[in-house]
Enzyme design. Structure first.
Site, mmCIF file in Angstrom:
data_model
loop_
_atom_site.group_PDB
_atom_site.id
_atom_site.type_symbol
_atom_site.label_atom_id
_atom_site.label_comp_id
_atom_site.label_asym_id
_atom_site.label_seq_id
_atom_site.Cartn_x
_atom_site.Cartn_y
_atom_site.Cartn_z
ATOM 1 N N ASN A 68 -9.934 60.619 -33.603
ATOM 2 C CA ASN A 68 -9.321 60.420 -34.917
ATOM 3 C C ASN A 68 -10.385 60.206 -35.979
ATOM 4 O OD1 ASN A 68 -6.401 60.070 -34.024
ATOM 5 N ND2 ASN A 68 -7.416 58.465 -32.826
ATOM 6 N N HIS A 75 -12.473 45.577 -46.364
ATOM 7 C CA HIS A 75 -11.926 44.225 -46.251
ATOM 8 C C HIS A 75 -10.469 44.286 -45.794
ATOM 9 C CE1 HIS A 75 -15.581 42.652 -48.111
ATOM 10 N NE2 HIS A 75 -15.540 43.780 -48.810
ATOM 11 N N HIS A 79 -12.199 40.790 -40.777
ATOM 12 C CA HIS A 79 -13.353 41.441 -41.376
ATOM 13 C C HIS A 79 -14.390 40.429 -41.851
ATOM 14 C CE1 HIS A 79 -10.760 40.795 -44.975
ATOM 15 N NE2 HIS A 79 -11.911 40.598 -45.593
ATOM 16 N N ASP A 81 -17.239 39.360 -44.681
ATOM 17 C CA ASP A 81 -17.655 39.448 -46.082
ATOM 18 C C ASP A 81 -19.154 39.211 -46.167
ATOM 19 O OD1 ASP A 81 -15.018 39.759 -46.847
ATOM 20 O OD2 ASP A 81 -14.786 37.716 -47.608
ATOM 21 N N HIS A 85 -20.552 41.336 -51.521
ATOM 22 C CA HIS A 85 -19.145 41.565 -51.834
ATOM 23 C C HIS A 85 -18.755 40.979 -53.192
ATOM 24 C CE1 HIS A 85 -14.868 41.804 -51.501
ATOM 25 N NE2 HIS A 85 -14.672 40.569 -51.093
ATOM 26 N N HIS A 213 -15.366 32.864 -52.437
ATOM 27 C CA HIS A 213 -16.147 34.068 -52.667
ATOM 28 C C HIS A 213 -17.312 33.771 -53.614
ATOM 29 C CE1 HIS A 213 -12.608 36.064 -50.963
ATOM 30 N NE2 HIS A 213 -13.324 37.158 -50.856
#
Length: 272
Positions: A68, A75, A79, A81, A85, A213
């Protein structure tokens, strides 16, 4: 440290796995077209959902193979970071540059699932971590803090997982003050969570917006999201193995995340 009572040579680790005194817990959520994806605020490009594009299935396109194409945002699902990011980490590491020595590290678990069940907007505070340290010892130097909220029980359903209303998502997270403390004072290299992102659902309203973040990635630290099975891990004594794709210039990557821990009396779901 490895939860072993002998020198952690490869042969000893393999023997411990074979005899069952060391177990592997898969903390990774299944990745499919049904995997929940965070809807971003207006003005931010939407995150593409995961999907497979069939290229061959033992047919005229390739009689001996099944394969495939993969289409996904960086994200999506469980996942990693990388600092790059976020704008605060724009000049720091991309995901392909993270040293492998930082992808295998000790981890501790703080469990606030009862509080989050009572209040989906619950925020972890510095004092919560200080109270945990008084019972279990200091956070690990160069290790991970894994934040158990019980939110993985909702991950099979996008609406349950995001828990949104007219005011936006309502999911647990970390207060701005705590995020800054984790970034600037705590000895950890990163924060792992069970929710769709490292920040609380209402973090777009915080100052600064999305403080995990902003602070952690700006400090060169990392995030892991959409973890599962944290309830199978002890508060201390876990070794975390995080395996994002080595994407050159990437801001993050879907990842397989495994935990090495001592074996319990009875196996539970998610263990190898």
């Amino acid at each position: 440290m490895l939860p072993l009572t002998y020198s952690p040579e490869p042969a000893h680790i393999l023997a411990a796995l074979a005899e069952g005194s060391l177990r592997v817990v898969d903390l990774t959520a299944p990745l499919s077209a049904e995997t929940p994806v965070l809807p971003l605020p207006e003005g931010m490009a939407p995150i593409p959902r995961f999907r497979l594009e069939e290229l061959a299935h033992y047919d005229e396109r390739g009689e001996t193979s099944y394969q495939n194409g993969i289409h996904t945002g960086e994200h999506v699902g469980t996942h990693f970071d990388a600092p790059r990011h976020w704008i605060t980490g724009r000049d720091l590491e991309d995901v392909g540059s993270v040293p492998v020595t930082r992808l295998v590290a000790p981890a501790v678990i703080i469990d606030k699932s009862p509080e989050c069940a009572a209040d989906p907007d619950f925020l972890l505070e510095v004092e919560d971590i200080r109270a945990w340290e008084r019972e279990h010892g200091p956070l690990p130097e160069g290790g991970w803090l894994l934040y158990r909220t019980g939110w993985d029980a909702r991950s099979h359903d996008q609406d349950l997982f995001l828990n949104a209303d007219d005011a936006g998502p309502h999911t647990p997270g970390v207060s701005p003050a705590c995020a800054r403390w984790l970034a600037e004072e705590a000895p950890i290299i990163g924060l792992g969570v069970e929710t769709v992102g490292t920040d609380a659902g209402q973090a777009y309203r915080f100052e600064p917006g999305f403080p995990c973040h902003s602070y952690l990635l700006g400090a060169g630290k990392y995030g892991i999201t959409q973890l599962q099975h944290l309830g199978q891990l002890p508060p201390v004594g876990t070794v975390l193995i995080v395996a994002p794709l080595k994407i050159v210039g990437g801001s993050g990557s879907p990842a397989r995340v495994l935990a090495l821990v001592g074996a319990p009396a009875h196996p539970t779901n998610g263990e190898i």
